[in-house]
Scaffold this active site. Structure first.
Site, PDB file in Angstrom:
ATOM      1  N   ARG A   1      69.603  64.090  54.432  1.00 48.89           N
ATOM      2  CA  ARG A   1      69.509  62.914  55.676  1.00 48.89           C
ATOM      3  C   ARG A   1      68.624  61.816  55.151  1.00 48.89           C
ATOM      4  O   ARG A   1      67.609  61.973  54.454  1.00 48.89           O
ATOM      5  CB  ARG A   1      68.889  63.822  56.866  1.00 48.89           C
ATOM      6  CG  ARG A   1      69.902  64.797  57.520  1.00 48.89           C
ATOM      7  CD  ARG A   1      69.385  65.353  58.598  1.00 48.89           C
ATOM      8  NE  ARG A   1      69.867  66.459  59.178  1.00 48.89           N
ATOM      9  CZ  ARG A   1      71.303  66.402  59.679  1.00 48.89           C
ATOM     10  NH1 ARG A   1      71.977  65.525  59.788  1.00 48.89           N
ATOM     11  NH2 ARG A   1      71.915  67.685  60.044  1.00 48.89           N
ATOM     12  N   ASP A   2      68.965  60.727  55.757  1.00 46.43           N
ATOM     13  CA  ASP A   2      68.089  59.360  55.669  1.00 46.43           C
ATOM     14  C   ASP A   2      66.686  59.662  56.216  1.00 46.43           C
ATOM     15  O   ASP A   2      66.790  60.140  57.422  1.00 46.43           O
ATOM     16  CB  ASP A   2      68.935  58.401  56.063  1.00 46.43           C
ATOM     17  CG  ASP A   2      68.317  56.906  55.487  1.00 46.43           C
ATOM     18  OD1 ASP A   2      68.874  56.253  54.822  1.00 46.43           O
ATOM     19  OD2 ASP A   2      67.078  56.726  55.833  1.00 46.43           O
ATOM     20  N   ILE A   3      65.762  59.336  55.679  1.00 46.43           N
ATOM     21  CA  ILE A   3      64.431  59.302  56.068  1.00 46.43           C
ATOM     22  C   ILE A   3      64.093  58.431  57.403  1.00 46.43           C
ATOM     23  O   ILE A   3      63.210  58.777  58.144  1.00 46.43           O
ATOM     24  CB  ILE A   3      63.258  59.094  54.901  1.00 46.43           C
ATOM     25  CG1 ILE A   3      62.156  59.944  55.216  1.00 46.43           C
ATOM     26  CG2 ILE A   3      63.013  57.573  54.824  1.00 46.43           C
ATOM     27  CD1 ILE A   3      61.036  59.850  54.031  1.00 46.43           C
TER      28      ILE A   3
ATOM     29  N   ASN B   1      75.804  49.937  50.106  1.00 52.72           N
ATOM     30  CA  ASN B   1      75.152  48.374  49.908  1.00 52.72           C
ATOM     31  C   ASN B   1      74.959  48.209  48.492  1.00 52.72           C
ATOM     32  O   ASN B   1      74.950  49.189  47.595  1.00 52.72           O
ATOM     33  CB  ASN B   1      73.847  48.377  50.467  1.00 52.72           C
ATOM     34  CG  ASN B   1      73.731  48.538  52.007  1.00 52.72           C
ATOM     35  OD1 ASN B   1      74.691  47.897  52.455  1.00 52.72           O
ATOM     36  ND2 ASN B   1      72.982  49.166  52.404  1.00 52.72           N
TER      37      ASN B   1
ATOM     38  N   GLU C   1      68.402  48.977  48.631  1.00 54.86           N
ATOM     39  CA  GLU C   1      66.903  49.118  48.412  1.00 54.86           C
ATOM     40  C   GLU C   1      66.522  50.073  47.137  1.00 54.86           C
ATOM     41  O   GLU C   1      65.529  49.967  46.431  1.00 54.86           O
ATOM     42  CB  GLU C   1      66.169  49.687  49.632  1.00 54.86           C
ATOM     43  CG  GLU C   1      66.025  48.699  50.771  1.00 54.86           C
ATOM     44  CD  GLU C   1      65.585  49.526  52.234  1.00 54.86           C
ATOM     45  OE1 GLU C   1      65.373  50.584  51.917  1.00 54.86           O
ATOM     46  OE2 GLU C   1      65.773  48.944  52.966  1.00 54.86           O
ATOM     47  N   VAL C   2      67.253  51.006  47.220  1.00 50.60           N
ATOM     48  CA  VAL C   2      67.336  52.110  46.343  1.00 50.60           C
ATOM     49  C   VAL C   2      68.568  51.959  45.138  1.00 50.60           C
ATOM     50  O   VAL C   2      69.835  51.922  45.582  1.00 50.60           O
ATOM     51  CB  VAL C   2      67.501  53.583  46.881  1.00 50.60           C
ATOM     52  CG1 VAL C   2      67.193  54.688  45.675  1.00 50.60           C
ATOM     53  CG2 VAL C   2      66.263  53.555  47.701  1.00 50.60           C
TER      54      VAL C   2
ATOM     55  N   HIS D   1      74.591  54.926  46.514  1.00 50.86           N
ATOM     56  CA  HIS D   1      74.697  56.026  47.562  1.00 50.86           C
ATOM     57  C   HIS D   1      75.388  55.386  48.869  1.00 50.86           C
ATOM     58  O   HIS D   1      75.780  54.302  49.030  1.00 50.86           O
ATOM     59  CB  HIS D   1      73.314  56.185  48.235  1.00 50.86           C
ATOM     60  CG  HIS D   1      72.625  55.030  48.353  1.00 50.86           C
ATOM     61  ND1 HIS D   1      72.052  54.385  47.637  1.00 50.86           N
ATOM     62  CD2 HIS D   1      72.396  54.382  49.571  1.00 50.86           C
ATOM     63  CE1 HIS D   1      71.336  53.191  47.939  1.00 50.86           C
ATOM     64  NE2 HIS D   1      71.364  53.302  49.313  1.00 50.86           N
ATOM     65  N   MET D   2      76.315  56.508  49.195  1.00 50.71           N
ATOM     66  CA  MET D   2      77.292  55.985  50.246  1.00 50.71           C
ATOM     67  C   MET D   2      76.277  56.817  51.614  1.00 50.71           C
ATOM     68  O   MET D   2      76.076  57.833  51.899  1.00 50.71           O
ATOM     69  CB  MET D   2      78.362  56.882  50.351  1.00 50.71           C
ATOM     70  CG  MET D   2      79.385  56.923  51.502  1.00 50.71           C
ATOM     71  SD  MET D   2      80.791  58.067  51.105  1.00 50.71           S
ATOM     72  CE  MET D   2      81.666  56.825  50.130  1.00 50.71           C
ATOM     73  N   HIS D   3      76.332  55.799  52.894  1.00 51.48           N
ATOM     74  CA  HIS D   3      75.576  55.937  53.865  1.00 51.48           C
ATOM     75  C   HIS D   3      76.789  56.565  54.812  1.00 51.48           C
ATOM     76  O   HIS D   3      78.086  55.841  54.809  1.00 51.48           O
ATOM     77  CB  HIS D   3      75.048  54.786  54.661  1.00 51.48           C
ATOM     78  CG  HIS D   3      73.982  54.050  53.908  1.00 51.48           C
ATOM     79  ND1 HIS D   3      72.601  54.283  54.467  1.00 51.48           N
ATOM     80  CD2 HIS D   3      73.914  53.484  52.959  1.00 51.48           C
ATOM     81  CE1 HIS D   3      72.035  53.699  53.727  1.00 51.48           C
ATOM     82  NE2 HIS D   3      72.499  52.999  52.765  1.00 51.48           N
TER      83      HIS D   3
HETATM   84  P1  AMP Z   1      70.052  50.918  50.948  1.00 52.97           P
HETATM   85  O1  AMP Z   1      69.252  50.026  51.672  1.00 52.97           O
HETATM   86  O2  AMP Z   1      71.426  51.098  50.966  1.00 52.97           O
HETATM   87  O3  AMP Z   1      69.482  51.038  49.304  1.00 52.97           O
HETATM   88  O4  AMP Z   1      69.398  52.276  51.515  1.00 52.97           O
HETATM   89  C1  AMP Z   1      68.243  53.047  51.053  1.00 52.97           C
HETATM   90  C2  AMP Z   1      68.094  53.985  52.181  1.00 52.97           C
HETATM   91  O5  AMP Z   1      67.526  55.284  51.615  1.00 52.97           O
HETATM   92  C3  AMP Z   1      67.404  53.704  53.425  1.00 52.97           C
HETATM   93  O6  AMP Z   1      68.294  54.094  54.435  1.00 52.97           O
HETATM   94  C4  AMP Z   1      66.146  54.351  53.392  1.00 52.97           C
HETATM   95  O7  AMP Z   1      65.800  54.787  54.865  1.00 52.97           O
HETATM   96  C5  AMP Z   1      66.452  55.806  52.518  1.00 52.97           C
HETATM   97  N1  AMP Z   1      65.275  56.371  51.946  1.00 52.97           N
HETATM   98  C6  AMP Z   1      64.314  55.761  51.279  1.00 52.97           C
HETATM   99  N2  AMP Z   1      63.493  56.833  50.905  1.00 52.97           N
HETATM  100  C7  AMP Z   1      64.028  58.071  51.175  1.00 52.97           C
HETATM  101  C8  AMP Z   1      63.788  59.643  50.995  1.00 52.97           C
HETATM  102  N3  AMP Z   1      62.674  59.736  50.310  1.00 52.97           N
HETATM  103  N4  AMP Z   1      64.476  60.268  51.633  1.00 52.97           N
HETATM  104  C9  AMP Z   1      65.600  60.024  52.205  1.00 52.97           C
HETATM  105  N5  AMP Z   1      65.978  58.554  52.547  1.00 52.97           N
HETATM  106  C10 AMP Z   1      65.359  57.611  51.829  1.00 52.97           C
END
Ligand code: AMP
Length: 118
Positions: free
Chosen positions: A30-32, A88, A96-97, A101-103
């Site tokens: 689950r997304d945080i 993204n 961001e990460v 990853h697929m949302h």
């Molecule tokens: P993106 O902008 O596509 O890179 O999405 C990164 C996602 O990772 C965001 O929706 C964040 O809320 C999520 N995220 C960041 N840190 C964590 C974590 N420790 N556990 C779960 N989700 C996270």
């Protein structure tokens, strides 16, 4: 040594997450900071930084992301109403990460795909 990412630490259980599914290739958690009632991230366990780094060797694991998304959508009870799968990439994609990853988003009407340009 392969560099770690925040998400590879989740795969390796070095930091906690609400993991819904895991196998040798794929992890889903689950997304945080959920943007919808269901907001799950589905990732390859192996680090692929962005879609720009995808190669033919990744075809199978990328296909698995969809299979796991479909299964989780059913388990979350959102399959029938529908949902959104989103990946993204890079700066303009607001990634961001840097671990591909697929949302999986759903549980309410999600509206148009993009907000209006500012
Ligand atoms: P993106 O902008 O596509 O890179 O999405 C990164 C996602 O990772 C965001 O929706 C964040 O809320 C999520 N995220 C960041 N840190 C964590 C974590 N420790 N556990 C779960 N989700 C996270």
């Amino acid at each position: 040594m392969v560099e770690e990412t925040l998400f590879s630490k989740i795969v390796n259980k070095e930091i906690p997450a609400d993991i819904l599914y895991q196998d040798d290739e794929v992890t889903a958690f689950r997304d945080i900071n959920p943007q919808a009632p269901t907001h799950v991230l589905i990732i390859p366990n192996r680090i692929i930084p962005t879609v720009n780094d995808v190669s033919n060797a990744d075809a199978a694991v990328l296909g698995r992301l969809f299979i796991v998304a479909r299964r989780l959508a059913e388990e979350e009870g959102i399959a029938e109403d529908g949902y959104r799968l989103l990946v993204n990439c890079g700066r303009h994609g607001n990634q961001e990460v840097f671990h591909l990853h697929m949302h999986l988003l759903g549980g309410r009407p999600l509206g148009p795909m993009l907000s209006r340009p500012r």
